[in-house]
Structure formats: structure tokens, C-alpha cells
Enzyme design. Structure first.
Site, short mmCIF file in Angstrom:
data_model
loop_
_atom_site.label_atom_id
_atom_site.label_comp_id
_atom_site.label_asym_id
_atom_site.label_seq_id
_atom_site.Cartn_x
_atom_site.Cartn_y
_atom_site.Cartn_z
CG ASP A 295 -37.31 -60.48 -42.43
OD1 ASP A 295 -37.86 -59.51 -41.87
OD2 ASP A 295 -36.11 -60.47 -42.76
CB CYS A 296 -41.46 -57.56 -41.61
SG CYS A 296 -41.22 -57.93 -39.86
#
Ligand code: NAG
Ligand code: NAG
Ligand code: NAG
Ligand code: NAG
Ligand code: NAG
Ligand code: NAG
Ligand code: NAG
Length: 774
Positions: A295-296
Site C-alpha cells: 500500500d502506498c
């Protein structure tokens, strides 16, 4: 993902004419490039693994490290263009991500906006899910072929289980049941990747799908808890029968080419740094053929919390099996991690092998994508194509759930209703219909616009300016409108201001003065009023359920670009609603009994913990999972009521005679036990309609952590008035009649099991070996 709002603004600002659109989309191995055309990695006749190895062998260390983030720069020396991994496509081609679409007024600037996922979840229609994903991947290729996209890796679906009603992103998912989520994951991935509905794999990936967030991620920000620091404590039993199944199906049945690991920790371990889950489970045991994205900024977030230094986080992620860092952490810190011997070049090569294999499977190393055999001819005319927009309407229609309809106040008569008061902050705001992870829709029509087609005499009053409804000053005006018109339709609910990424709700009530507005209007209206709820998550509308002046309640979720039309068609009887709630609607009280941070699914009588979802929750509901009325009346009956006995020949007894362990649910011994049941579905009503058909299992009791009941299969059928149709379900006892023990082992009990459809059930007895020989 992080920084969504910023990204949204950014992409809005970026539109045309600043952007020069190239006529040929980015690709490697251009046949006119004299340097690269002889390279082995460009030889399309060779196996992809060979081509990938050749490519990596030509890359310098710096070039390799440059490719570890979601924004991978070009390597001109090798004829490789920029590649951007992060593109959003949750329910249509969307804003957001470094790989966001170059929306451009001189080219493509809109895409079909399907209903938010929770709405399509309510249709319980796998064919619909598949068709939506198919349409989205077609639009993705159309946009790509038009030079407006720098990648074809789409980061959806979101198949985390909707565990807690307050979850700000619950509406991005199809619901709270693991089997329902598993089927959704499978169908959505097949549609995105270009595979057939039955699972036949396409030669080349149409787009690459990514199931997120693997796993047990379902908390944004609640009290002092935040997704960036939360440690989800999950039991082995819940992990095996609740949190993992959607991801396992995603990989094994859907053949997804990506999983995304989340921010949070699970049982103390940062998931993106967990070798046991990423490599041993997903890649080795399940056989993930593709890549794992973080995830970012999830790797950056590890530093200080879980990893001591940036190099520690880099090593954890790469050693665990993460392949694409959404962010820049690995690009910045891999060289020094190498220098400190915390990682090896082979760790980087492994990530690159998985990355480039996917890029090659997308056909991006085969020369001009416009000449691609399967996808080269998909043009920009496919984006917002008429069929896609009709499908968006169909999806909204199938997902709308009728929750109350006293004395058949609905449908409204097209000929008799002369005047309508339309009230509420959600009546005339087209962006409310879209939900989050949205794109620019092909059309924007609000419910109010759509209702104007049915009667010209409409009085519209918003009552309050937005869903927060923080002031009650509009109530007087709303009452006046209600008094003077035949019928009143109220458009209430929530918006992304109450439920969104990085923001959970703290209660389940309608915000601010909404309840006061609704009851005041209902009190003065000539006829019982109609309440339309536009919201993703469940709300406690007990007051409306019991108020006789509120005649009907309709839940439309965030129904997408065609939502206004869909609601109007349902209100005026042009469509017979059949959607069923894919989540439990709990009373407000639930939020006091259950901290969002408690991950346990199962109830605990000792601590008065009531459990979660229809499978385990023991308390009262506002509306239960699977609830939904229609303008018809359907019955669901088993064709044969005969009791069935199964002999578990060949399975290993785990415990003398009380249950048998299942090591491989698809084994030959297991296959031999398969049988079919047929449910006869009848439409007793006077109008045609579509209804989901749900098949549940229950045990004689819910002891030892057995669910109260468990969905084991479902489909959706269309029936003419008075029509009956048989629906056949294939039951695989090792999968469908089994349960998971506290140790996380799948077993099948001897003794009684009950299959349930509607109000009916049949008994299936599992016999001990050697007994009850037939
Ligand atoms: C961080 O890296 C150092 C050096 O390799 C190692 O000794 C230490 O165990 C690591 N710590 C964590 C928390 O990863
Ligand atoms: C529509 O609702 C959204 C979310 O509350 C809000 O940001 C926006 O300003 C509203 N638009 C209009 C035209 O009221
Ligand atoms: C109104 O009805 C016409 C004819 O059925 C249809 O073409 C049009 O799209 C409708 N417009 C709205 C706003 O519902
Ligand atoms: C827990 O309490 C509920 C409600 O009183 C009851 O139905 C259930 O059987 C109890 N469960 C156990 C495991 O004792
Ligand atoms: C629906 O039909 C069934 C079967 O005919 C009947 O038993 C039931 O009472 C009906 N329910 C309603 C609400 O009409
Ligand atoms: C509950 O059902 C299981 C499985 O059928 C059975 O083994 C057990 O004895 C039952 N327990 C109680 C308390 O009834
Ligand atoms: C059982 O049902 C499935 C699903 O409808 C069907 O494909 C299959 O042919 C049926 N098998 C038998 C033996 O009838």
C-alpha cells in the site's frame, strides 16, 4: 492509498492542452528501434521467464533500483518507457495514483462510473460483477490505446471483509460474507484480466488486477487507532475462515496477478514485511503468479514503528517477498541497504522478475500495442460506450434494496401521482452518487433530475445544505413543501464527509438534524413519506422503521452515474427491486458494545462481546444480512425434502468419530462426496423481477465457534410474474459443510447439517465411516 485528495486535485489540474498525447501508447521492443529489436527479451516466441532473465541481465544496478517504486522511470538505453503501476479502477476508471489517467478535454475525459461496490454486492449476481469488470478493462485499454495511461495495472478489487459497520472504506467492498467476497474477487479479476466467466485464461492479460489489502485491513482512523500504526490481533480460526478466503480465491480461482499488502500489523508483524504470508502462503502455497505491491508508503511507514532504520524496512519488505513499493522508499534506500549487506542483488532481481513478467504478460514488450492481436483495436469509442452505460444502470437497479414498504405505498403510480415534494441534501448532488475511488462519469444526473421526467409538479427543498445537516433551519420550508404536495420523497443518508478513506464513523445514526427533518416532514405530509438512503455503510434508522408516517425505505448506497435514473425507475415501478443487504445493519448500541479495534469475529459471553456479522453476531439488528423486499413475493423451496446421508470414506478421522480433518478440499476423496440440490424459486407476484437465491448452511448448534449460519452458494435469477424456475447448486461437502477449528484447521463434523433456502431447510447427515452403510 494515501494522499488521495491531493492526487485528485492534481489530476484535475493536469488536463489537456498542456499534455501532448502521443499517438502510440508507451511500449518496449519497438520494431523500428535498431538497438533493441535483436534483444532476446524482445523475442515474443520465447517463454516470458527467459525474456525477463535476459532483460534483467542487461540492467545496471542503478537501473534495477530505479524500478522498485510504483513510478518506474524509463530506461532509454534499453528502449523501455516510463511505467506507472498505480492506477485505480474500483468501480470504473478513476482518478488517483501516480499512474492516473491523463484525462483530457481534447481526448478522453470521462469513463463509465458503475455503482460503488457495496451496491453491486447487493445484487448477489456474479454475472453482473464479471460484466462490469469486463467493461472497465475494455475502457482501460481504450484509454491506454489512446495514449492517456502509462500502465495497465489496476489496483482493485478491494476484498477486505466489511467487519465493522463504522469502517470508512466498507462501501468499497461487496460486504461482510467471506464466500460472497470470494466470488466477487474471482469474477472481478476474471473480467479485468480478460479471462472467461468460467475461468479460462486469456493468452495475454487485458489488464492486471490487484486484490487488496492482503489481509485483515479494515480500520482507518477510529479514536486514537490509525491504520498506519494499528496492530490487528487475529485468531487462527478467524484468519482461516473469515479474513483469508477472499484472497485465496482471488489468487487460486481468479488468477489475480497482484496482491497488495496493507499498512497495519497483524499479530505484531508488519504485514508487508512478513515472509510467512507474502512468500510462503501467497506465492508458494496459493501459487500467486504475479507481484506483491505495498500500500502506498507502507514501507516508509514501517520505519520507527517496526523497523529501526530505512534500510531495515527495505530489507524486511524485499526479504518478505514484496515486489513493487508504492512510494519511493526502496528507490531511495536500496543502495545503502545493499552496501550494508542487509539485502542482496538477488532480492532485487526477484522483485524485478515478478514485475517484468507482468509487464510482458500485458503485451507491453511485444511492439506497438495498437497492433496487439487481442487488445490493439479497442478504441476510445469504447469508453462510455452505450452498452457500458446501460450496464451501469442495470447494476444500480439490481443493487437497490427495498427495506420497508408498508401497505405497498411503493411503487408510486405514474398516472395518479400529480405532485411530488423532493426533500433532502442528497437529492440534487450528482457527486454523492459516485462514492469514492470515482472517476469523471459519462453523465451526471441527480435523483431530482430523473424524477422530473415522471411529474412536472415538483417542489424541491434541500432541508439542509449537506449530509452533515448541522443546522435545522431548513425544516420549516421542508414542512411547507411536504404539506402542499401529494407525495414526499426524502433523499438522506451520508456522504464521503462521514465515511471515507482514513476516516471511520464513530456512530451509526443519521448525522446532525437529519432525523428531526425526516420526522417533522413525515408528520405533516398528506401520505406516508418515502425515505431514500444514499449511504455506503449501514445506518440505524430504527426510528423510520417503526414510524407509520414513513411508508417506505429504500437503500441505494452510492449507485453510480445512473443512480438517479435507477432510483426513479424503482420509485415509479418501472423496475421491481430485488437487492439484498450484503451487510448486517446494527443498532447504534453496537458501537458502545464493540470497540472497532477488537478484530474477533466470534462472540464471547464471558466479556459480553456480541460478535460480528450475521455469522456470529447474537444481538438485535435493524435489518439483517440478506434482507430485502420487492414488489413481488418469492418463495424458495427444495425440490426434494429427503434427508441425505454422506459417508466419509477415505477421509482421516481427526478425533474419534466426531469430526474429520480436511487437508485438501479438492482431493479425489472429497470430490466423491459432491452432490447437487435444487431450489425451486417462484415469483408469486404480478410483476416480473430478479431475485438473489441464497443457500445457507447451519449446524445443530453454534458451539465451538461454529457460525450461526454460513452462506455456501448463491446466484440471481429473473422470473416473470407467476413463474417458477429450478436453481441447481453443486455442494462440495469438504468445502461447504466444513468448519474451522480454533487451531485454524478445516474439519467436517459427523452428524446433522442443515441446508437452508428461504424459510426451508433439508438435513444432510454425515455418517461415521463404517456406520450407516447404504
Ligand atoms: C536492522 O538491521 C540491523 C543490521 O542488519 C539488524 O541487526 C537488526 O536486527 C535490524 N532490526 C530490525 C528491527 O529489523
Ligand atoms: C456535493 O456533496 C459533496 C460532498 O458532501 C460536496 O463536497 C459538494 O460540495 C456538493 N456539491 C454541491 C453542488 O452541493
Ligand atoms: C426522460 O425520459 C426520456 C424518455 O424516456 C429519456 O430519454 C430521458 O433520458 C429521461 N430523462 C431523465 C432526466 O430522466
Ligand atoms: C451466549 O449467549 C447467547 C445469548 O444469551 C446464547 O444464545 C448463546 O448460546 C451463548 N453462547 C455460548 C457459547 O454459551
Ligand atoms: C408470499 O407467498 C407465500 C407463498 O405463497 C405466502 O405463504 C406468503 O404469505 C406471501 N407473503 C406475502 C407477504 O405476501
Ligand atoms: C453441537 O453440535 C455438535 C455437532 O453436531 C455436536 O457434536 C455437539 O454435541 C453439540 N453440542 C451441544 C451443546 O448441543
Ligand atoms: C450440479 O449443478 C451444477 C451447477 O448448476 C451443474 O453444473 C452440474 O452439471 C450438476 N451436476 C449434476 C450431476 O447434475
Amino acid at each position: 492509498m494515501r494522499n488521495h485528495r491531493e492526487n485528485l486535485l492534481f489530476s484535475l489540474l493536469l488536463f489537456s492542452p498542456l499534455l501532448a498525447l502521443s499517438s502510440v501508447p508507451p511500449h518496449s521492443c519497438d520494431p523500428s528501434n535498431p538497438t533493441t529489436k535483436t534483444y532476446t527479451f524482445c523475442k515474443t516466441t520465447l517463454p516470458i521467464a527467459k525474456r525477463v532473465d535476459d532483460l534483467i541481465s542487461r540492467m545496471t544496478l542503478e537501473e534495477k533500483i530505479s524500478q522498485l517504486g510504483d513510478d518506474s522511470p524509463a530506461i532509454p538505453r534499453l528502449g523501455i518507457p516510463v511505467f506507472k503501476w498505480w492506477t485505480e479502477a474500483l468501480h470504473g476508471m478513476a482518478y488517483g495514483g501516480t499512474g492516473s489517467i491523463h484525462w483530457s478535454f481534447s481526448a478522453i475525459f470521462k469513463a463509465t462510473s458503475f455503482p460503488q461496490v457495496i451496491v453491486t454486492g447487493a445484487s448477489f449476481n456474479p454475472h453482473l460483477w464479471y460484466k462490469i469488470a469486463q467493461a472497465i478493462s475494455t475502457e482501460a485499454r481504450g484509454i491506454f490505446n489512446n495514449g492517456q495511461l502509462d500502465g495497465l495495472t489496476l489496483w482493485g478489487p478491494n476484498v477486505n471483509l466489511y467487519r465493522d459497520p463504522r469502517w470508512g472504506r466498507g462501501h468499497e467492498t461487496p460486504g461482510e460474507d467471506p464466500l460472497h467476497l470470494s466470488k466477487y474477487a474471482t469474477m472481478y479479476v476474471r473480467g479485468l484480466q480478460g479471462d472467461s466467466y468460467e475461468g479460462g485464461q486469456a493468452k495475454a492479460l487485458k489488464t492486471s488486477a490487484c486484490c487488496k489489502h492482503f489481509t485483515a485491513y479494515d480500520l482507518e482512523k477510529w479514536g486514537t487507532a490509525s491504520r498506519f500504526t494499528f496492530d490487528a490481533v487475529v485468531t487462527a480460526q478467524d484468519m482461516e475462515d473469515t479474513f483469508q478466503p477472499p484472497f485465496k480465491s482471488c489468487v487460486q480461482d481468479g488468477h489475480a496477478s497482484c496482491l497488495m499488502c496493507p499498512f497495519n500489523r497483524i499479530n505484531g508483524v508488519a504485514f508487508c514485511g512478513d515472509h510467512n504470508f507474502l512468500t510462503k502462503l501467497a506465492k508458494e502455497q496459493w501459487g500467486l503468479d504475479g507481484y506483491i505491491a505495498s500500500d502506498c508508503d507502507a514501507i516508509g511507514v514501517m520505519v520507527g514503528m517496526y523497523a529501526r532504520t530505512p534500510e531495515n524496512a527495505t530489507a524486511l519488505a524485499l526479504k518478505a517477498g514484496m515486489d513493487v513499493d508504492c512510494g519511493t522508499h526502496l528507490q531511495k534506500h536500496s543502495a545503502s541497504a545493499l552496501g550494508k549487506k542487509m539485502i542482496t542483488e538477488e532480492d532485487i532481481d526477484r522483485a524485478l522478475r515478478n514485475q517484468f513478467a507482468v509487464r510482458m504478460r500485458l503485451g507491453l514488450f511485444d511492439g506497438n500495442p495498437l497492433e496487439h492481436k487481442d487488445y490493439g483495436s479497442i478504441g476510445k469509442d469504447q469508453v462510455c460506450a452505450k452498452e457500458h452505460q446501460e450496464l451501469a444502470l442495470q447494476a444500480a437497479l439490481e443493487g437497490i434494496v427495498l427495506l420497508k414498504n408498508t401497505r405497498n405505498i411503493l411503487p408510486l403510480s405514474k398516472t395518479k401521482v400529480s405532485s411530488l415534494a423532493v426533500i433532502g441534501p442528497n437529492a440534487n448532488n450528482a457527486s454523492i452518487l459516485l462514492g469514492n475511488y470515482q472517476g469523471p462519469p459519462c453523465v451526471s444526473i441527480t435523483p431530482l433530475d430523473a424524477l422530473r421526467n415522471y411529474t412536472s409538479d415538483i417542489k424541491y427543498v434541500d432541508g439542509c445544505s449537506n449530509a452533515a445537516c448541522s443546522s435545522a433551519v431548513g425544516i420549516k420550508q421542508a414542512e411547507e413543501a411536504a404539506r402542499s404536495m401529494d407525495h414526499v420523497v426524502l433523499f438522506m443518508g451520508l456522504s464521503l464527509d462521514q465515511e471515507r478513506e482514513d476516516f471511520d464513523r464513530s456512530d451509526l445514526l443519521l448525522p446532525g438534524s437529519q432525523q428531526e427533518l425526516i420526522t417533522s416532514v413525515a408528520k405533516v405530509a398528506k401520505n406516508p413519506v418515502i425515505l431514500v438512503l444514499l449511504c455506503g455503510g449501514p445506518v440505524d434508522v430504527s426510528f423510520a422503521k417503526t414510524n407509520p408516517k414513513i411508508g417506505a425505505i429504500l437503500w441505494a448506497g452510492y449507485p453510480g452515474q445512473a443512480g438517479g435514473h435507477a432510483i426513479a425507475q424503482v420509485l415509479f415501478g418501472e423496475y421491481n427491486p430485488g437487492g439484498k443487504l450484503p451487510v448486517t445493519w446494527y443498532p447504534q448500541d453496537y458501537t458502545k458494545q464493540v470497540p472497532m479495534t477488537n478484530m474477533n469475529m466470534r462472540a464471547d459471553n464471558a466479556t459480553k462481546y456480541p460478535g460480528r456479522t450475521y455469522r456470529f453476531y447474537q444481538g438485535k439488528t435493524v435489518f439483517p444480512f440478506g434482507y430485502g423486499l420487492s414488489y413481488s413475493n418469492y418463495s424458495y423451496e427444495f425440490n426434494s425434502k429427503a434427508k441425505k446421508t454422506l459417508k466419509l470414506v477415505g477421509l482421516k478421522a481427526a478425533h474419534p468419530t466426531s469430526h474429520y480433518e480436511i487437508t485438501e478440499a479438492k482431493s479425489k476423496e472429497c470430490q466423491k462426496l459432491n452432490f447437487n440440490v435444487t431450489v425451486r424459486v417462484t415469483n408469486h407476484g404480478t410483476v416480473e423481477g430478479r431475485t438473489p437465491v441464497l443457500l445457507f448452511l447451519r449446524w445443530p448448534n453454534a458451539s465451538n465457534g461454529r457460525p450461526r449460519k454460513q452462506l455456501i452458494d448463491f446466484t440471481s435469477v429473473h422470473l416473470k410474474a407467476k413463474e417458477t424456475t429450478p436453481v441447481e447448486f453443486a455442494v462440495s461437502p469438504c468445502e461447504h459443510l466444513s468448519r474451522v477449528t480454533e487451531e485454524g484447521k478445516r474439519v467436517i463434523d459427523t452428524g446433522s447439517h442443515f441446508l437452508m433456502a428461504g424459510e426451508n431447510e433439508i438435513e444432510v447427515t454425515v455418517a461415521e465411516r463404517g456406520k450407516n452403510e447404504l
